[in-house]
Motif scaffolding. Structure first.
Motif, mmCIF file in Angstrom:
data_model
loop_
_atom_site.group_PDB
_atom_site.id
_atom_site.type_symbol
_atom_site.label_atom_id
_atom_site.label_comp_id
_atom_site.label_asym_id
_atom_site.label_seq_id
_atom_site.Cartn_x
_atom_site.Cartn_y
_atom_site.Cartn_z
ATOM 1 N N ASP A 40 48.441 13.177 41.234
ATOM 2 C CA ASP A 40 48.107 11.759 41.130
ATOM 3 C C ASP A 40 48.709 11.129 39.877
ATOM 4 O O ASP A 40 49.176 9.993 39.910
ATOM 5 C CB ASP A 40 46.583 11.598 41.137
ATOM 6 N N LEU A 41 48.715 11.862 38.777
ATOM 7 C CA LEU A 41 49.228 11.314 37.520
ATOM 8 C C LEU A 41 50.712 10.971 37.628
ATOM 9 O O LEU A 41 51.138 9.897 37.195
ATOM 10 C CB LEU A 41 49.000 12.301 36.367
ATOM 11 N N THR A 42 51.513 11.851 38.217
ATOM 12 C CA THR A 42 52.948 11.559 38.343
ATOM 13 C C THR A 42 53.179 10.329 39.220
ATOM 14 O O THR A 42 54.057 9.519 38.929
ATOM 15 C CB THR A 42 53.732 12.753 38.933
ATOM 16 N N GLN A 43 52.377 10.183 40.249
ATOM 17 C CA GLN A 43 52.535 9.024 41.129
ATOM 18 C C GLN A 43 52.176 7.731 40.404
ATOM 19 O O GLN A 43 52.825 6.706 40.592
ATOM 20 C CB GLN A 43 51.706 9.201 42.387
ATOM 21 N N ARG A 44 51.146 7.777 39.560
ATOM 22 C CA ARG A 44 50.778 6.582 38.793
ATOM 23 C C ARG A 44 51.843 6.241 37.762
ATOM 24 O O ARG A 44 52.180 5.081 37.574
ATOM 25 C CB ARG A 44 49.425 6.773 38.116
ATOM 26 N N ALA A 46 54.992 6.885 37.954
ATOM 27 C CA ALA A 46 56.183 6.418 38.664
ATOM 28 C C ALA A 46 56.092 4.954 39.072
ATOM 29 O O ALA A 46 57.106 4.353 39.433
ATOM 30 C CB ALA A 46 56.443 7.288 39.880
ATOM 31 N N THR A 47 54.903 4.353 39.008
ATOM 32 C CA THR A 47 54.783 2.933 39.336
ATOM 33 C C THR A 47 55.321 2.052 38.212
ATOM 34 O O THR A 47 55.527 0.861 38.425
ATOM 35 C CB THR A 47 53.318 2.544 39.627
ATOM 36 N N VAL A 48 55.555 2.615 37.042
ATOM 37 C CA VAL A 48 56.126 1.860 35.926
ATOM 38 C C VAL A 48 57.581 1.551 36.267
ATOM 39 O O VAL A 48 58.334 2.460 36.631
ATOM 40 C CB VAL A 48 56.036 2.666 34.608
ATOM 41 N N PRO A 49 57.986 0.297 36.164
ATOM 42 C CA PRO A 49 59.373 -0.046 36.486
ATOM 43 C C PRO A 49 60.364 0.759 35.637
ATOM 44 O O PRO A 49 60.205 0.881 34.427
ATOM 45 C CB PRO A 49 59.466 -1.539 36.151
ATOM 46 N N GLY A 50 61.349 1.331 36.287
ATOM 47 C CA GLY A 50 62.377 2.097 35.592
ATOM 48 C C GLY A 50 62.084 3.573 35.446
ATOM 49 O O GLY A 50 62.916 4.326 34.955
ATOM 50 N N VAL A 51 60.899 4.011 35.846
ATOM 51 C CA VAL A 51 60.535 5.426 35.739
ATOM 52 C C VAL A 51 60.732 6.086 37.100
ATOM 53 O O VAL A 51 60.141 5.675 38.095
ATOM 54 C CB VAL A 51 59.079 5.608 35.257
ATOM 55 N N SER A 52 61.565 7.101 37.122
ATOM 56 C CA SER A 52 61.876 7.795 38.373
ATOM 57 C C SER A 52 60.909 8.948 38.603
ATOM 58 O O SER A 52 60.054 9.247 37.767
ATOM 59 C CB SER A 52 63.296 8.340 38.304
ATOM 60 N N LEU A 54 61.707 12.055 38.529
ATOM 61 C CA LEU A 54 61.981 13.043 37.494
ATOM 62 C C LEU A 54 61.358 12.635 36.164
ATOM 63 O O LEU A 54 60.732 13.450 35.481
ATOM 64 C CB LEU A 54 63.489 13.236 37.328
ATOM 65 N N GLY A 55 61.492 11.372 35.807
ATOM 66 C CA GLY A 55 60.893 10.888 34.563
ATOM 67 C C GLY A 55 59.376 10.973 34.587
ATOM 68 O O GLY A 55 58.746 11.377 33.603
ATOM 69 N N ALA A 56 58.785 10.592 35.708
ATOM 70 C CA ALA A 56 57.325 10.659 35.846
ATOM 71 C C ALA A 56 56.836 12.099 35.754
ATOM 72 O O ALA A 56 55.828 12.385 35.107
ATOM 73 C CB ALA A 56 56.892 10.033 37.163
ATOM 74 N N SER A 57 57.566 13.009 36.376
ATOM 75 C CA SER A 57 57.180 14.421 36.331
ATOM 76 C C SER A 57 57.303 14.982 34.918
ATOM 77 O O SER A 57 56.439 15.730 34.470
ATOM 78 C CB SER A 57 58.044 15.234 37.294
ATOM 79 N N ALA A 58 58.367 14.602 34.224
ATOM 80 C CA ALA A 58 58.552 15.069 32.844
ATOM 81 C C ALA A 58 57.456 14.530 31.932
ATOM 82 O O ALA A 58 56.910 15.263 31.106
ATOM 83 C CB ALA A 58 59.926 14.646 32.327
ATOM 84 N N LEU A 59 57.115 13.250 32.090
ATOM 85 C CA LEU A 59 56.045 12.682 31.271
ATOM 86 C C LEU A 59 54.705 13.333 31.571
ATOM 87 O O LEU A 59 53.940 13.653 30.661
ATOM 88 C CB LEU A 59 55.951 11.174 31.500
#
Length: 85
Positions: A40-44, A46-52, A54-59
């Motif tokens: 759920d966290l990666t999906q949330r 990824a809703t940030v504009p510009g975050v892919s 891969l970026g969401a997963s890394a964060l």
């Protein structure tokens, strides 16, 4: 000209790795996508504009304690945020 056994084995190893690399990358992409969809966290993130994905997963993997940030507007660790003019 005759190549040494070490050279032949080395070339063979590199060739096999080069052939296998796309298969391994493909499998890693599928594993990452499965983890992203189950988290759920990666999906949330990824809703940030510009975050892919891969970026969401890394964060999500890096920020283990989201409570360290008071809010998006006032982070406690401001050095972790990009400042825009």
């Amino acid at each position: 000209m005759r190549l040494s056994r070490c050279t032949v084995v080395g070339c063979h190893t590199v060739t096999v790795q080069a052939i296998e690399a796309p298969k391994r990358i493909y499998q890693l992409e599928w594993d990452l996508l499965a983890w992203y969809r189950s988290n759920d966290l990666t999906q949330r993130i990824a809703t940030v504009p510009g975050v892919s994905l891969l970026g969401a997963s890394a964060l999500a993997a890096t920020i283990t304690d989201p409570t360290q940030f008071r809010s998006a507007a006032n982070p406690r660790h401001s050095d972790m945020c990009v400042r825009r003019p």
